[in-house]
Design a protein around this motif. Structure first.
Motif, PDB file in Angstrom:
ATOM      1  N   LEU A  31       0.823  -1.208   0.000  1.00  0.00           N
ATOM      2  CA  LEU A  31       0.000   0.000   0.000  1.00  0.00           C
ATOM      3  C   LEU A  31       0.862   1.265   0.000  1.00  0.00           C
ATOM      4  O   LEU A  31       0.553   2.236  -0.692  1.00  0.00           O
ATOM      5  N   VAL A  32       1.941   1.264   0.778  1.00  0.00           N
ATOM      6  CA  VAL A  32       2.796   2.448   0.827  1.00  0.00           C
ATOM      7  C   VAL A  32       3.562   2.623  -0.485  1.00  0.00           C
ATOM      8  O   VAL A  32       3.759   3.747  -0.946  1.00  0.00           O
ATOM      9  N   PRO A  49       1.398   4.247  -8.306  1.00  0.00           N
ATOM     10  CA  PRO A  49       1.127   5.441  -9.122  1.00  0.00           C
ATOM     11  C   PRO A  49       0.465   6.604  -8.391  1.00  0.00           C
ATOM     12  O   PRO A  49       0.161   7.619  -9.021  1.00  0.00           O
ATOM     13  N   GLY A  50       0.195   6.508  -7.057  1.00  0.00           N
ATOM     14  CA  GLY A  50      -0.614   7.502  -6.377  1.00  0.00           C
ATOM     15  C   GLY A  50      -0.122   8.929  -6.509  1.00  0.00           C
ATOM     16  O   GLY A  50      -0.790   9.792  -7.093  1.00  0.00           O
ATOM     17  N   LEU A 101       4.866  13.931 -17.976  1.00  0.00           N
ATOM     18  CA  LEU A 101       5.804  12.805 -18.002  1.00  0.00           C
ATOM     19  C   LEU A 101       7.019  13.062 -17.111  1.00  0.00           C
ATOM     20  O   LEU A 101       7.598  12.122 -16.556  1.00  0.00           O
ATOM     21  N   SER A 102       7.392  14.326 -16.973  1.00  0.00           N
ATOM     22  CA  SER A 102       8.529  14.640 -16.095  1.00  0.00           C
ATOM     23  C   SER A 102       8.190  14.271 -14.651  1.00  0.00           C
ATOM     24  O   SER A 102       9.044  13.770 -13.909  1.00  0.00           O
ATOM     25  N   ILE A 103       6.937  14.506 -14.260  1.00  0.00           N
ATOM     26  CA  ILE A 103       6.512  14.138 -12.905  1.00  0.00           C
ATOM     27  C   ILE A 103       6.510  12.618 -12.745  1.00  0.00           C
ATOM     28  O   ILE A 103       7.013  12.088 -11.736  1.00  0.00           O
ATOM     29  N   LEU A 104       5.955  11.926 -13.707  1.00  0.00           N
ATOM     30  CA  LEU A 104       5.927  10.466 -13.631  1.00  0.00           C
ATOM     31  C   LEU A 104       7.341   9.900 -13.556  1.00  0.00           C
ATOM     32  O   LEU A 104       7.620   8.980 -12.777  1.00  0.00           O
ATOM     33  N   MET A 105       8.235  10.452 -14.366  1.00  0.00           N
ATOM     34  CA  MET A 105       9.609   9.960 -14.406  1.00  0.00           C
ATOM     35  C   MET A 105      10.343  10.245 -13.096  1.00  0.00           C
ATOM     36  O   MET A 105      11.120   9.410 -12.610  1.00  0.00           O
ATOM     37  N   GLN A 106      10.086  11.395 -12.512  1.00  0.00           N
ATOM     38  CA  GLN A 106      10.730  11.725 -11.240  1.00  0.00           C
ATOM     39  C   GLN A 106      10.288  10.763 -10.139  1.00  0.00           C
ATOM     40  O   GLN A 106      11.103  10.309  -9.328  1.00  0.00           O
ATOM     41  N   CYS A 107       9.003  10.421 -10.101  1.00  0.00           N
ATOM     42  CA  CYS A 107       8.510   9.455  -9.113  1.00  0.00           C
ATOM     43  C   CYS A 107       9.078   8.062  -9.370  1.00  0.00           C
ATOM     44  O   CYS A 107       9.432   7.339  -8.433  1.00  0.00           O
ATOM     45  N   LEU A 108       9.176   7.697 -10.629  1.00  0.00           N
ATOM     46  CA  LEU A 108       9.719   6.386 -10.971  1.00  0.00           C
ATOM     47  C   LEU A 108      11.187   6.263 -10.597  1.00  0.00           C
ATOM     48  O   LEU A 108      11.603   5.262  -9.993  1.00  0.00           O
ATOM     49  N   ILE A 109      11.979   7.270 -10.932  1.00  0.00           N
ATOM     50  CA  ILE A 109      13.418   7.168 -10.675  1.00  0.00           C
ATOM     51  C   ILE A 109      13.710   7.161  -9.185  1.00  0.00           C
ATOM     52  O   ILE A 109      14.616   6.450  -8.720  1.00  0.00           O
ATOM     53  N   LEU A 110      12.933   7.903  -8.406  1.00  0.00           N
ATOM     54  CA  LEU A 110      13.140   7.886  -6.963  1.00  0.00           C
ATOM     55  C   LEU A 110      12.793   6.527  -6.371  1.00  0.00           C
ATOM     56  O   LEU A 110      13.476   6.048  -5.462  1.00  0.00           O
ATOM     57  N   THR A 133      -5.478  10.884  -5.771  1.00  0.00           N
ATOM     58  CA  THR A 133      -5.953  11.094  -4.405  1.00  0.00           C
ATOM     59  C   THR A 133      -6.525   9.809  -3.830  1.00  0.00           C
ATOM     60  O   THR A 133      -6.262   9.446  -2.671  1.00  0.00           O
ATOM     61  N   ALA A 134      -7.341   9.110  -4.624  1.00  0.00           N
ATOM     62  CA  ALA A 134      -7.945   7.858  -4.162  1.00  0.00           C
ATOM     63  C   ALA A 134      -6.872   6.837  -3.809  1.00  0.00           C
ATOM     64  O   ALA A 134      -6.966   6.131  -2.780  1.00  0.00           O
ATOM     65  N   LEU A 135      -5.815   6.752  -4.616  1.00  0.00           N
ATOM     66  CA  LEU A 135      -4.735   5.809  -4.350  1.00  0.00           C
ATOM     67  C   LEU A 135      -3.926   6.225  -3.124  1.00  0.00           C
ATOM     68  O   LEU A 135      -3.493   5.375  -2.328  1.00  0.00           O
ATOM     69  N   LEU A 136      -3.702   7.530  -2.971  1.00  0.00           N
ATOM     70  CA  LEU A 136      -3.011   8.018  -1.781  1.00  0.00           C
ATOM     71  C   LEU A 136      -3.825   7.733  -0.527  1.00  0.00           C
ATOM     72  O   LEU A 136      -3.297   7.272   0.491  1.00  0.00           O
TER      73      LEU A 136
END
Length: 474
Positions: free
Chosen positions: A72-73, A79-80, A95-104, A269-272
């Motif tokens: 869950l976390v 993708p939350g 896509l820059s936001i998605l990529m930043q979350c993915l790389i972290l 929001t729902a996923l978070l």
């Protein structure tokens, strides 16, 4: 002879033996009694060992729950958070936001398992008297060295799953900062900054609060990350937003940001919201009443904050918005995080209400007045929400939840706990701000953090990644 008389004879015989065992010590009956006593004494002697063995037995129920909580976390970041932040930016930057979350998710996980977990939760430096134990636990557990599948930790869960569970906290914390500098940061600079921040800012703070450090020893309450996660990331977000400067064309008193996908914001929001149940209810490391309370108060705080935020919008701007409701929900989830293991429903309702009002004022009035460009309100929601939650934990903590000898807040007569919470909050603010300023200067002078004006105009999707999220026909 009837059974009735046999029973009477046996009864008096046992009574006689119990009172006069010293007289008939050489009797065969006495020998039998002595044998029985020896057996009982032997059993008593082994009781501590048996008890210890029982304590060290894996609890499959707790283990199963923490595995689910870990999933869950993880879902909170990808993708939350990626969808929540991604939906709020313009379509040329999603896509820059998605990529930043993915790389972290990838890089911070590697760092955490390599040495982050050992840094935070190892106790070898403290045991040896090493002065570095103030900020570092030790390095005996690098790459989880020596942790077998049978090694257990609190809650009688495998230490391996505990390490992975904590890894997800280490991942999402620097990801929260993304919201402050969205749409204008270089990917290379962002990556180096985030790695250094995770090592130098997150790890020591987590050690202080959760790994046996000075804040934990002082009695600071942070059940799931008010100081370690939200204040830490929120203050760094403010520093980065101010030092990086405003986006091109940003006007503080105007709504210059048009979200590319409000449905993405809703899904994120729902996923978070769902993932936060693992975030908070899992932090007790057991499937028990404390987890049930954390689940309940987390949901209530989110509901109260979301509805209050929407009501404020409706009253002031005449229309309730989806994004407003979602932002309010996240603010409530943030604020209840440090308090989820110590407050009851009444406390959670007040925390949710206070957080919505204060965070709304920060986002709607203070930010335009101060003219800083916190793109997605990472400071206004996470920083301020974390501060509110951390301090109000010292007000509403109750022994109804913490137990007879547990902590309680100022509302129940313990003003010392409120003072401890204020100290912990200030420590998190100061440490995060100072170290973020230093890291900003180092990375900005060596690699650079701000993209060029042309790259910003083109959008980070094209300029940093050579991709587009939507075709020309859309």
């Amino acid at each position: 002879m009837s059974r009735k008389y046999i029973k009477y004879i046996a009864f008096f015989l046992l009574l006689f033996l119990g009172v006069h065992s010293d007289i008939i010590a050489q009797d065969s009956v006495s020998t039998a009694v002595a044998d029985t006593t020896i057996a009982v004494q032997a059993a008593a002697a082994t009781t501590p060992a048996v008890a210890a063995q029982e304590v060290a037995t894996l609890d499959s129920g707790n283990t199963a729950w923490i595995i689910v909580a870990t999933i869950l976390v993880l879902m909170m970041t990808i993708p939350g958070l990626a969808l929540f932040y991604g939906g709020l930016v313009r379509k040329k930057n999603i896509l820059s936001i998605l990529m930043q979350c993915l790389i972290l998710t990838g890089v911070i996980s590697i760092i955490w398992i390599a040495f982050g977990y050992s840094w935070v939760f190892d106790t070898s430096f403290k045991a040896s008297g090493n002065p570095l134990s103030f900020i570092i636990g030790g390095f005996d557990k690098i790459f989880l060295h020596g942790i077998s599948t049978k090694a257990l930790t609190a809650g009688n869960i495998p230490e391996l799953i505990f390490a992975l569970y904590q890894c997800m906290f280490a991942v999402i914390t620097p990801a929260l900062i993304i919201g402050a500098f969205a749409e204008r940061i270089k990917f290379s600079g962002f990556l180096v900054f985030s790695i250094l921040w995770s090592i130098i800012v997150y790890n020591p703070m987590a050690h202080w609060v959760w790994g046996g450090g000075w804040l934990q020893q002082m009695g600071a309450l942070d059940f799931a990350g008010g100081t370690v996660v939200h204040i830490n990331a929120g203050i760094s977000a403010l520093v980065m937003a101010v030092m990086l400067g405003c986006r091109k064309g940003y006007k503080a008193n105007e709504h210059t940001l048009t979200p590319n996908s409000t449905p993405f914001v809703f899904i994120g929001t729902a996923l978070l919201w769902l993932g936060w149940m693992g975030f908070n209810a899992g932090s007790g490391l057991a499937a028990d009443g404390l987890a049930a309370n954390a689940f309940l108060v987390t949901h209530m705080a989110a509901c109260v904050s979301a509805v209050t935020w929407m009501a404020l919008e409706w009253f002031l701007y005449k229309k309730p918005t989806t994004i407003g409701f979602c932002t309010g929900a996240v603010a409530g989830l943030v604020a209840i995080t440090p308090a989820a293991g110590t407050v009851d429903v009444a406390g959670s309702i007040f925390i949710g209400l206070a957080t919505a009002v204060i965070c709304f004022c920060m986002v709607a009035y203070a930010k335009p007045k101060l003219k800083y460009d916190d793109t997605l309100d990472a400071f206004g929601v996470h920083g301020i929400g974390g501060i509110i939650g951390s301090i109000l934990t010292g007000v509403f903590a109750t022994r109804v939840i913490t137990g007879e000898s547990g902590a309680q807040g100022a509302l129940y007569g313990d003003w010392h706990q409120l003072w401890v919470q204020i100290v912990a909050t200030l420590a998190a603010i100061i440490y995060s701000a100072v170290l973020t300023i230093i890291l900003f200067y180092i990375v900005n002078k060596t690699i650079g953090l701000r993209v060029s004006k042309q790259a910003e105009s083109d959008g980070l999707d094209i300029s940093q990644h050579g991709e587009i999220a939507y075709s020309e026909n859309e």
